[in-house]
Motif scaffolding. Structure first.
Motif, PDB file in Angstrom:
ATOM      1  N   ASN A  17     -93.350   9.300  79.661  1.00 41.91           N
ATOM      2  CA  ASN A  17     -94.302   8.848  78.654  1.00 41.91           C
ATOM      3  C   ASN A  17     -94.165   9.803  77.470  1.00 41.91           C
ATOM      4  O   ASN A  17     -93.344  10.728  77.502  1.00 41.91           O
ATOM      5  N   GLU A  18     -94.935   9.573  76.418  1.00 41.62           N
ATOM      6  CA  GLU A  18     -94.790  10.391  75.212  1.00 41.62           C
ATOM      7  C   GLU A  18     -94.971  11.881  75.506  1.00 41.62           C
ATOM      8  O   GLU A  18     -94.185  12.720  75.047  1.00 41.62           O
ATOM      9  N   GLN A  19     -95.980  12.218  76.301  1.00 46.25           N
ATOM     10  CA  GLN A  19     -96.264  13.625  76.578  1.00 46.25           C
ATOM     11  C   GLN A  19     -95.148  14.278  77.383  1.00 46.25           C
ATOM     12  O   GLN A  19     -94.709  15.389  77.064  1.00 46.25           O
ATOM     13  N   SER A  20     -94.664  13.599  78.414  1.00 51.84           N
ATOM     14  CA  SER A  20     -93.623  14.195  79.252  1.00 51.84           C
ATOM     15  C   SER A  20     -92.313  14.359  78.482  1.00 51.84           C
ATOM     16  O   SER A  20     -91.561  15.311  78.710  1.00 51.84           O
ATOM     17  N   ILE A  21     -92.034  13.454  77.539  1.00 53.10           N
ATOM     18  CA  ILE A  21     -90.820  13.573  76.728  1.00 53.10           C
ATOM     19  C   ILE A  21     -90.890  14.822  75.850  1.00 53.10           C
ATOM     20  O   ILE A  21     -89.934  15.602  75.771  1.00 53.10           O
ATOM     21  N   VAL A  22     -92.039  15.033  75.202  1.00 48.77           N
ATOM     22  CA  VAL A  22     -92.217  16.215  74.366  1.00 48.77           C
ATOM     23  C   VAL A  22     -92.080  17.481  75.207  1.00 48.77           C
ATOM     24  O   VAL A  22     -91.427  18.456  74.797  1.00 48.77           O
ATOM     25  N   GLU A  23     -92.671  17.494  76.394  1.00 44.04           N
ATOM     26  CA  GLU A  23     -92.610  18.680  77.257  1.00 44.04           C
ATOM     27  C   GLU A  23     -91.181  18.958  77.716  1.00 44.04           C
ATOM     28  O   GLU A  23     -90.733  20.111  77.718  1.00 44.04           O
ATOM     29  N   LEU A  24     -90.447  17.920  78.117  1.00 44.07           N
ATOM     30  CA  LEU A  24     -89.062  18.111  78.567  1.00 44.07           C
ATOM     31  C   LEU A  24     -88.202  18.721  77.464  1.00 44.07           C
ATOM     32  O   LEU A  24     -87.379  19.609  77.732  1.00 44.07           O
ATOM     33  N   LEU A  25     -88.388  18.269  76.240  1.00 42.29           N
ATOM     34  CA  LEU A  25     -87.576  18.776  75.136  1.00 42.29           C
ATOM     35  C   LEU A  25     -88.021  20.164  74.696  1.00 42.29           C
ATOM     36  O   LEU A  25     -87.191  21.057  74.495  1.00 42.29           O
ATOM     37  N   ASN A  26     -89.325  20.382  74.579  1.00 40.57           N
ATOM     38  CA  ASN A  26     -89.812  21.682  74.132  1.00 40.57           C
ATOM     39  C   ASN A  26     -89.613  22.770  75.174  1.00 40.57           C
ATOM     40  O   ASN A  26     -89.442  23.941  74.832  1.00 40.57           O
ATOM     41  N   MET A  27     -89.627  22.364  76.448  1.00 35.16           N
ATOM     42  CA  MET A  27     -89.377  23.323  77.520  1.00 35.16           C
ATOM     43  C   MET A  27     -87.877  23.514  77.747  1.00 35.16           C
ATOM     44  O   MET A  27     -87.468  24.279  78.608  1.00 35.16           O
ATOM     45  N   ARG A  28     -87.067  22.771  76.953  1.00 34.94           N
ATOM     46  CA  ARG A  28     -85.609  22.841  77.028  1.00 34.94           C
ATOM     47  C   ARG A  28     -85.076  22.498  78.408  1.00 34.94           C
ATOM     48  O   ARG A  28     -84.037  22.989  78.842  1.00 34.94           O
ATOM     49  N   GLN A  29     -85.825  21.651  79.105  1.00 38.39           N
ATOM     50  CA  GLN A  29     -85.314  21.115  80.364  1.00 38.39           C
ATOM     51  C   GLN A  29     -84.401  19.918  80.099  1.00 38.39           C
ATOM     52  O   GLN A  29     -83.626  19.528  80.967  1.00 38.39           O
ATOM     53  N   ALA A  30     -84.507  19.340  78.918  1.00 31.54           N
ATOM     54  CA  ALA A  30     -83.663  18.208  78.530  1.00 31.54           C
ATOM     55  C   ALA A  30     -83.104  18.445  77.137  1.00 31.54           C
ATOM     56  O   ALA A  30     -83.787  18.992  76.272  1.00 31.54           O
ATOM     57  N   ASP A  31     -81.840  18.050  76.951  1.00 36.18           N
ATOM     58  CA  ASP A  31     -81.237  18.095  75.617  1.00 36.18           C
ATOM     59  C   ASP A  31     -81.493  16.793  74.867  1.00 36.18           C
ATOM     60  O   ASP A  31     -81.581  16.784  73.646  1.00 36.18           O
ATOM     61  N   ALA A  32     -81.585  15.708  75.617  1.00 34.66           N
ATOM     62  CA  ALA A  32     -81.877  14.405  75.011  1.00 34.66           C
ATOM     63  C   ALA A  32     -82.612  13.554  76.035  1.00 34.66           C
ATOM     64  O   ALA A  32     -82.356  13.657  77.242  1.00 34.66           O
ATOM     65  N   VAL A  33     -83.531  12.724  75.548  1.00 33.43           N
ATOM     66  CA  VAL A  33     -84.309  11.839  76.415  1.00 33.43           C
ATOM     67  C   VAL A  33     -84.189  10.420  75.884  1.00 33.43           C
ATOM     68  O   VAL A  33     -84.383  10.176  74.687  1.00 33.43           O
ATOM     69  N   PHE A  34     -83.871   9.486  76.774  1.00 30.10           N
ATOM     70  CA  PHE A  34     -83.758   8.077  76.414  1.00 30.10           C
ATOM     71  C   PHE A  34     -84.867   7.313  77.115  1.00 30.10           C
ATOM     72  O   PHE A  34     -85.028   7.419  78.336  1.00 30.10           O
ATOM     73  N   SER A  35     -85.621   6.533  76.344  1.00 30.82           N
ATOM     74  CA  SER A  35     -86.775   5.857  76.914  1.00 30.82           C
ATOM     75  C   SER A  35     -87.160   4.673  76.034  1.00 30.82           C
ATOM     76  O   SER A  35     -86.514   4.395  75.024  1.00 30.82           O
ATOM     77  N   THR A  36     -88.237   4.000  76.418  1.00 32.22           N
ATOM     78  CA  THR A  36     -88.774   2.906  75.603  1.00 32.22           C
ATOM     79  C   THR A  36     -89.862   3.405  74.658  1.00 32.22           C
ATOM     80  O   THR A  36     -90.547   2.602  74.038  1.00 32.22           O
TER      81      THR A  36
END
Length: 307
Positions: free
Chosen positions: A142-161
């Motif tokens: 969801n919007e919150q988890s996407i922001v957290e994954l990127l800001n926590m640098r657990q993800a370099d890119a996130v693909f979603s709806t």
């Protein structure tokens, strides 16, 4: 620059334990003290102590805690940007250093988006002949988890709806996801089109997801055109394709998945008496990350080919 000036700078730097800077760079990269401890095979308390020493030395907190993650301060961003090139150069000069490992990018997707995005991204990465490897992980997003994954640098890119843009995160639409109703080519109950009455009583195999957009559209279709529950909900596209191909069940899948696997599974597309929902697929990246420089032209190419 004079030798005396160089010597003075070196004398100043001699007060700094360079190990503290390497530990700092690792914490900055992964956003977790425990993960750095695992990487270095030392205790978390030793990592915390090193961070405390560097904080005192630099006069800055360097990181602030957000949930389970450590987020860098503005000063920390500047320190990392100036330190990592020096570490890279020193590492390359080490006589016993092993060849540089491939740059690894971590990509997160919602499960049902994976077959739509990951093959194309992988193919384009390979075609660029870049020294890059990919790690693909799936999650309910969801919007919150996407922001957290990127800001926590657990993800370099996130693909979603979800279209997510905030501060240091950039987002762009890369494609549309059209859904189609499919059946086995050997399914004698249905031809190439079906009526509302046939759809009401059909055995449907559905995708199990927590995506609020899909749940919402599914509830509308079910309320207007269904009289019973789906015979199966699963998070596996392979299970949906296999069941549809070997039974009288119908399935709703992305059109791109149908185009890729129709021949292999012996599937046919059935026209529905009402339009099936369509979703947009977005990519979200940190603007200041290396992944942004690598993936931006690839995502732009995906946008072009999907039109």
């Amino acid at each position: 620059m004079s030798k005396a000036s160089d010597a003075e700078k070196i004398r100043t730097l001699s007060k700094i334990d360079l190990n503290l800077l390497t530990i700092f760079c690792l914490i900055y990269s992964v956003g977790s003290i425990s993960r750095v401890a695992d990487m270095l095979n030392i205790s978390p308390s030793a990592v915390s102590q090193s961070l405390r020493k560097l904080r005192e030395m630099m006069g800055d907190n360097l990181f602030v805690r957000s949930g389970n993650a450590l987020l860098p301060t503005v000063y920390s961003d500047e320190l990392y940007d100036n330190t990592i090139p020096i570490i890279d150069k020193l590492s390359a000069l080490m006589p016993l250093s092993s060849p540089a490992a491939k740059k690894r990018l971590t990509l997160y997707t919602e499960s049902f988006i994976s077959p739509i995005v990951i093959p194309d991204v992988t193919a384009r990465i390979i075609n660029t002949d870049a020294d890059i490897s990919l790690l693909h992980l799936t999650a309910d997003l969801n919007e919150q988890s996407i922001v957290e994954l990127l800001n926590m640098r657990q993800a370099d890119a996130v693909f979603s709806t979800f279209s997510v843009e905030s501060g240091n995160i950039t987002c762009q639409k890369i494609s549309d996801m059209r859904l189609v109703l499919v059946a086995s080519q050997n399914n004698v109950l249905y031809g190439n089109a079906m009526t509302e009455e046939q759809f009401r009583s059909a055995n449907l195999v559905g995708y199990n997801t927590k995506n609020e957009k899909i749940i919402y559209h599914r509830s509308i279709v079910d309320k207007k055109f269904r009289t019973g529950e789906r015979c199966l909900l699963t998070s596996s596209f392979t299970a949906i394709l296999t069941i549809v191909s070997t039974t009288q069940c119908l399935g709703v899948i992305p059109e791109k998945v149908f185009e890729t696997h129709a021949h292999l599974y012996g599937l046919k597309k059935i026209n529905t008496p009402f339009p099936l929902p369509q979703f947009s697929v977005f990519s979200s990246l940190r603007k200041d990350g290396a992944a942004y420089q690598i993936l931006s032209p690839i995502l732009a190419d995906l946008q072009t080919t999907s039109r």
